[in-house]
Design an enzyme around this catalytic site. Structure first.
Site, mmCIF file in Angstrom:
data_model
loop_
_atom_site.group_PDB
_atom_site.id
_atom_site.type_symbol
_atom_site.label_atom_id
_atom_site.label_comp_id
_atom_site.label_asym_id
_atom_site.label_seq_id
_atom_site.Cartn_x
_atom_site.Cartn_y
_atom_site.Cartn_z
ATOM 1 N N GLY A 164 3.209 2.647 10.672
ATOM 2 C CA GLY A 164 4.032 3.140 10.265
ATOM 3 C C GLY A 164 4.719 3.770 11.400
ATOM 4 N N GLU A 196 -4.799 -5.042 10.921
ATOM 5 C CA GLU A 196 -4.082 -3.856 10.922
ATOM 6 C C GLU A 196 -3.696 -3.416 11.947
ATOM 7 O OE1 GLU A 196 -2.186 -2.664 7.174
ATOM 8 O OE2 GLU A 196 -3.569 -1.352 7.581
ATOM 9 N N SER A 206 3.904 -2.120 10.421
ATOM 10 C CA SER A 206 5.218 -1.971 10.592
ATOM 11 C C SER A 206 6.093 -3.446 10.416
ATOM 12 C CB SER A 206 5.722 -1.789 11.760
ATOM 13 O OG SER A 206 5.275 -0.209 12.241
ATOM 14 N N GLU A 219 -7.229 4.742 7.921
ATOM 15 C CA GLU A 219 -6.488 5.806 7.665
ATOM 16 C C GLU A 219 -7.906 6.467 7.302
ATOM 17 O OE1 GLU A 219 -3.019 5.950 6.050
ATOM 18 O OE2 GLU A 219 -1.968 4.681 7.762
ATOM 19 N N HIS A 261 -9.358 0.778 5.121
ATOM 20 C CA HIS A 261 -8.579 1.182 5.622
ATOM 21 C C HIS A 261 -8.156 2.248 7.578
ATOM 22 C CE1 HIS A 261 -4.315 2.113 6.320
ATOM 23 N NE2 HIS A 261 -3.904 1.316 6.077
ATOM 24 N N ASN A 272 0.974 -1.234 0.020
ATOM 25 C CA ASN A 272 -0.347 -0.269 0.384
ATOM 26 C C ASN A 272 1.086 1.544 0.261
ATOM 27 O OD1 ASN A 272 -1.923 2.001 0.673
ATOM 28 N ND2 ASN A 272 -2.618 1.437 2.126
ATOM 29 N N TRP A 273 0.920 2.306 -0.988
ATOM 30 C CA TRP A 273 1.881 2.972 -1.356
ATOM 31 C C TRP A 273 1.500 4.417 -0.507
ATOM 32 C CZ3 TRP A 273 4.266 3.440 -7.093
ATOM 33 C CH2 TRP A 273 5.015 2.205 -7.071
ATOM 34 N N LYS A 274 0.497 4.413 -0.343
ATOM 35 C CA LYS A 274 -0.604 5.308 1.116
ATOM 36 C C LYS A 274 -0.540 6.564 -0.257
ATOM 37 C CE LYS A 274 0.056 3.118 4.652
ATOM 38 N NZ LYS A 274 -0.631 3.103 6.404
HETATM 39 P P1 13P Z 1 3.469 0.806 7.585
HETATM 40 O O1 13P Z 1 3.677 -1.025 7.260
HETATM 41 O O2 13P Z 1 4.109 1.971 6.926
HETATM 42 O O3 13P Z 1 3.091 0.193 9.039
HETATM 43 O O4 13P Z 1 1.698 0.874 6.713
HETATM 44 C C1 13P Z 1 1.188 -0.403 7.060
HETATM 45 C C2 13P Z 1 -0.173 0.183 6.419
HETATM 46 O O5 13P Z 1 -1.441 0.723 6.545
HETATM 47 C C3 13P Z 1 -0.589 -0.727 5.344
HETATM 48 O O6 13P Z 1 -1.942 -0.176 4.212
#
Ligand code: 13P
Length: 248
Positions: free
Chosen positions: A169, A163, A208, A95, A93, A9-11
């Site tokens: 993160g 997650e 992470s 977020e 997600h 997931n590149w966000k």
């Molecule tokens: P990280 O791997 O940067 O912690 O992010 C996880 C995430 O939210 C993937 O959707």
């Protein structure tokens, strides 16, 4: 046997230059590689699909609207994502749930929209730090799964990603025992609700995941892969995670 899946997931990261990382992944896979899905920002979906064409790497969106079209400025429909050549879309997600007030009901409608467009839904669930501290993790994620996963989910159209919000993160990762506990519970819930399909739906861990901890996380028998954020932005970080998954 559930097929292993490494999803990135590149966000909100990357411009067209980052597609070189995708190009590297597309040309580096062996026959043993698990399924690989990269989810770039929507602006890059078409170019990403083009770069991945003919390779084992598949492309996914990061969110879709629940409606098929209409006056929803700034949103994009699942069919638009499918039209770029993508095969997957992340929904729910944390977020999006936190930053855009998405309820379980909205997420459930998005899963159905994804299916209607022929996409696989990668449905995310996970508890906050306060919920973990209050010993409410299992109850919270079971309730999220119950409310946001439609009854007719199958292994062919849905992947569930657990997650923990506090692990995203942050560099903090649950212990292997905690990962086993959550994924075993989610597997039991899926089987209880969906029977044979529930036994086959892939469960991903996210939060992470790095080259250094991937092999340990993949020891959990109900972890079928990972949803990776930061470490999916560079092929040199993501490839060792893919390799650890293939060897698990
Ligand atoms: P990280 O791997 O940067 O912690 O992010 C996880 C995430 O939210 C993937 O959707």
């Amino acid at each position: 046997m559930r097929r292993k899946l490494a999803a990135g997931n590149w966000k909100m990261n990357g411009d067209s230059g980052l597609l070189d990382e995708l190009g590297t992944l597309a040309t580096s896979q062996t026959a043993q590689a698990p399924q690989i899905v990269i989810c770039p920002p929507h602006t890059l979906l078409t170019l990403a699909s083009f770069r991945a064409q003919g390779s084992p790497v598949e492309i996914g969106g990061q969110d879709c609207h629940a409606e098929t079209k209409g006056a929803y400025t700034g949103d994009i429909a699942a069919s638009m994502i499918a039209n770029t050549g993508a095969t997957h879309v992340i929904v729910g997600h944390s977020e999006r749930r936190d930053g855009h007030n998405e309820s379980n009901e909205m997420v459930r409608a998005k899963v159905q929209a994804a299916w209607a467009a022929g996409l696989n839904a990668i449905l995310c669930i996970g508890e906050s730090e306060a919920e973990r501290a209050g010993d409410a993790t299992l109850e919270i994620i079971a309730a999220q799964l119950q409310a946001s996963l439609p009854d007719d989910a199958t292994a062919a159209n849905t992947v569930v990603a657990y997650e923990p919000i506090w692990a995203i993160g942050t560099g903090k990762v649950p212990t292997l025992d905690q990962i086993v506990e959550t994924h075993d519970m989610l597997r039991a819930e899926l089987i209880d609700r969906l029977g044979v399909e529930g036994a086959q739906i892939r469960l991903l861990y996210g939060g992470s995941v790095k080259p250094a901890n991937a092999a340990e996380i993949f020891q959990a028998q109900n972890v079928d892969g990972a949803l990776v954020g930061g470490a999916s932005l560079k092929a040199t970080d993501f490839q060792p995670i893919i390799d650890a998954l293939a060897e698990s």
